[in-house]
Scaffold this motif. Structure first.
Motif, short mmCIF file in Angstrom:
data_model
loop_
_atom_site.label_atom_id
_atom_site.label_comp_id
_atom_site.label_asym_id
_atom_site.label_seq_id
_atom_site.Cartn_x
_atom_site.Cartn_y
_atom_site.Cartn_z
N TYR A 143 156.12 39.98 13.84
CA TYR A 143 157.06 40.13 14.95
C TYR A 143 156.64 41.26 15.88
CZ TYR A 143 160.02 37.18 12.05
OH TYR A 143 160.50 36.13 11.30
N TYR A 144 156.84 41.03 17.19
CA TYR A 144 156.54 42.05 18.20
C TYR A 144 157.72 42.13 19.18
CZ TYR A 144 151.69 42.29 16.68
OH TYR A 144 150.55 42.49 15.95
N PHE A 145 158.04 43.35 19.58
CA PHE A 145 159.15 43.57 20.50
C PHE A 145 158.69 44.40 21.70
CE2 PHE A 145 161.15 42.87 16.36
CZ PHE A 145 162.01 41.83 16.68
N ASN A 146 159.29 44.10 22.85
CA ASN A 146 159.00 44.83 24.08
C ASN A 146 159.79 46.14 24.05
OD1 ASN A 146 159.10 45.81 26.80
ND2 ASN A 146 158.49 43.78 27.51
N TYR A 150 164.28 47.31 24.98
CA TYR A 150 165.23 47.91 24.04
C TYR A 150 165.55 49.36 24.41
CZ TYR A 150 164.92 43.78 21.16
OH TYR A 150 165.02 42.50 20.72
N THR A 157 164.55 49.45 18.11
CA THR A 157 163.77 48.24 17.83
C THR A 157 164.35 47.56 16.59
OG1 THR A 157 161.77 49.26 18.71
CG2 THR A 157 161.48 47.32 17.33
N LEU A 164 169.19 41.98 15.59
CA LEU A 164 168.94 41.10 16.74
C LEU A 164 170.23 40.47 17.24
CD1 LEU A 164 165.56 39.49 15.71
CD2 LEU A 164 166.01 40.59 17.89
N PRO A 178 167.04 38.90 23.25
CA PRO A 178 166.27 39.83 22.43
C PRO A 178 165.02 39.23 21.80
CG PRO A 178 168.27 39.17 21.28
CD PRO A 178 168.37 38.62 22.67
N PHE A 179 164.91 37.88 21.86
CA PHE A 179 163.81 37.21 21.17
C PHE A 179 163.65 35.82 21.79
CE2 PHE A 179 161.68 35.27 17.46
CZ PHE A 179 160.81 36.29 17.11
N GLY A 259 162.92 39.93 24.87
CA GLY A 259 162.63 41.17 24.16
C GLY A 259 161.61 41.10 23.05
N GLY A 260 161.19 39.89 22.66
CA GLY A 260 160.21 39.83 21.57
C GLY A 260 159.89 38.41 21.19
#
Length: 419
Positions: A143-146, A150, A157, A164, A178-179, A259-260
Motif C-alpha cells: 500500500y502507498y499513500f499520498n 493526508y 497516514t 481509512l 482516501p484510496f 489518497g492512495g
C-alpha cells in the motif's frame, strides 16, 4: 560508511568487468518492454549509452502494461519477438514450460556477469536447468499513500481499514477519496484479501488443485463492498466514468484527489512520477478482520530474456549486461524498475544516494511481510481474466458476493485442469 560503500561498488565493478570486452561485430537488435513514461525515458537513455558502449544498435519498442502480453503472445507464436524482451516472471512458464522457449542465458556467461545474482534469485527464472531470464528486481504488492493529501486534511497516514473509513468521512465532502483501484489493482487486492482469509496460496503446493473456497473469495468481495459503502473507494460505475485507463493516468490521481492505492513496489515511479501534489509513501500491510497472514505476494518482477530466434544472442547478452551491470547505465536507469536485483546495481545506486527513502522503505515492508508462496499460475491470463470478469460483475451488482465466489471457484477448477 560512505567510503566502505564506494569500495564495495569498486570491487563489484571489477567482478562485472570479467565479462568479455571483445564485442562481436555491430548488430541491429530490438528490445521490447512495458512501463510508464519514467521507465520509457530512462530505458531509452540507457540504451543510447549502451549503444555507444557495445557498438550494437537497439530499436526500442515500448508500451503500457495493458495489451503487452497479448502482443507478445502473437509475436512469440510467429517467431517475430524482439531480441531482448522484458518478461513478467509468470509468463516464463507459459512460453517456456520445458525451458526452451527462450535462449538459455547460461550459454552467455562470457557476455553476462551472472555472479551479480545469487542462486536464490536465479532459481525462479530457471526452468529445467535453463536460465530463461535475468531478474531485474524482486517485488511485492503493498500500500502507498499520498502524504500531502493526508497532511492537508490533518489525518495520519492510515494504518488500518478503520483508519481509512474514518479518513473517508473527512475527505469525501471535499470530493476526495482516501484510496482507489483500477480493474487490475482490484483483482490483485481481492486475491490478497482471499490469501489473508485462507492463509494459503490459491493452489495446493506442487499441484493445479484449487485451495481457496467460495467462502474465502466471497469474504474478500464483501470487504471490498464495505470499502465502497464507507466511501473509501469510488464505486465501479463512478471509476469507469473516466474511461478504461490506468489509475496513474486518471486526472483525479494526478491532481491529488485520490489518497492512495495498491501496487507492486517495483512500479513505484510509474505511480509517483505523474503526481502534481505530494509524493507516495509506503505503508505496512492492511489486514482485514480475521486475517491469517498479511497476504503479501512476493516474486521476481520482470526479467530480461533473449529470444531463442535472435540472430545475434551474444550481442543481446552484451546489451543486457550493460543495462544491468554497467555503473553508468545503472545510474541512468535508477529505480525505474524497482530496487535492482543485481548486486552491483544496488550497491551503485546506494553509494550514489539514488535510492529514495520511500523506495527503500517499501522494499523493507515487502521483505518483512507474511504471505503465501506465490504460484505463477495466479498470473496466468485465463486465471486473471476470470477473476477480473467476475469481480466486475459483482462490483456492478450483477452477482452477490456468494454467487461471485462460487462462480470463480467453478471457473478456476475447470481452468486449472487445462493448464
Amino acid at each position: 560508511m560512505r567510503k566502505k560503500s564506494i569500495l564495495n561498488v569498486l570491487s563489484l565493478t571489477l567482478a562485472a568487468s570479467v565479462v568479455a570486452t571483445n564485442f562481436a561485430a555491430a548488430a541491429d537488435l530490438r528490445m521490447s518492454w512495458w512501463g510508464g513514461d519514467g521507465r520509457h525515458v530512462a530505458t531509452q537513455k540507457a540504451l543510447e549509452y549502451c549503444t555507444g558502449k557495445t557498438g550494437h544498435k537497439v530499436k526500442a519498442e515500448f508500451a503500457g502494461f495493458e495489451g503487452y502480453l497479448e502482443k507478445l503472445m502473437t509475436q512469440m507464436a510467429g517467431s517475430t519477438e524482439a531480441d531482448i524482451i522484458q518478461v513478467d516472471w509468470p509468463w516464463l512458464f507459459q512460453f517456456s514450460k520445458d525451458g526452451t522457449g527462450f535462449a538459455d542465458l547460461k550459454q552467455f556467461a562470457g557476455e553476462l556477469d551472472l555472479t551479480q545474482w545469487n542462486d536464490s534469485q536465479l532459481a525462479p527464472a530457471t526452468i529445467k536447468g535453463k536460465l530463461n531470464g535475468l531478474p531485474v528486481s524482486v517485488t511485492g504488492a503493498t500500500y502507498y499513500f499520498n502524504d500531502e493529501i493526508y497532511k492537508k486534511a490533518g489525518i495520519d497516514t492510515p494504518k488500518s481499514w478503520d483508519d481509512l473509513a474514518a479518513a473517508a468521512k473527512k475527505l469525501n465532502p471535499q470530493g476526495l477519496y482516501p484510496f482507489d483501484s483500477t480493474r487490475v489493482i482490484l483483482m490483485l487486492m481481492i486475491e490478497a484479501f482471499t490469501a489473508q482469509i485462507s492463509g494459503q496460496e490459491f493452489v495446493k503446493p506442487g499441484t493445479n488443485e484449487l485451495a481457496w473456497t467460495a467462502e474465502d473469495i466471497a469474504g474478500a468481495l464483501k470487504h471490498y463492498q464495505w470499502m465502497v459503502d464507507n466511501g473509501i473507494v469510488r464505486s465501479a460505475k463512478d471509476a469507469a466514468g473516466v474511461g478504461n485507463i490506468e489509475i496513474f493516468d486518471d486526472p483525479a490521481w494526478v491532481s491529488g484527489r485520490i489518497g492512495g492505492t495498491y501496487f507492486w513496489d517495483s512500479t513505484y515511479s510509474k505511480y509517483n512520477d505523474p503526481l502534481t501534489v505530494g509524493k507516495l509513501v509506503p505503508a505496512a500491510p492492511l489486514q482485514i478482520k480475521g486475517a491469517k497472514s498479511d497476504g503479501v505476494y512476493k516474486k521476481p518482477s520482470m526479467v530480461f530474456s533473449i529470444s531463442k530466434h535472435s540472430k545475434d544472442p551474444k550481442a543481446a547478452a552484451q546489451v543486457i549486461n550493460c543495462l544491468l551491470n554497467d555503473k553508468d547505465a545503472i545510474l541512468i536507469l535508477g529505480d525505474s524498475r524497482g530496487l535492482p536485483a543485481s548486486a552491483i546495481a544496488k550497491a551503485t545506486l546506494e553509494a550514489a544516494g539514488k535510492l529514495t527513502p520511500e523506495r527503500l522503505e517499501g522494499a523493507k515492508i515487502v521483505a518483512a511481510a507474511t504471505g503465501p508462496v506465490m504460484s505463477p499460475l495466479i498470473e496466468h491470463p485465463t486465471v486473471q481474466e476470470l477473476f477480473k470478469d467476475v469481480i466486475e460483475q459483482f462490483a456492478y451488482g450483477q452477482l452477490t458476493a456468494d454467487e461471485a465466489g462460487q462462480e470463480i471457484v467453478d471457473g478456476l477448477t475447470k481452468a486449472l485442469r487445462r493448464l
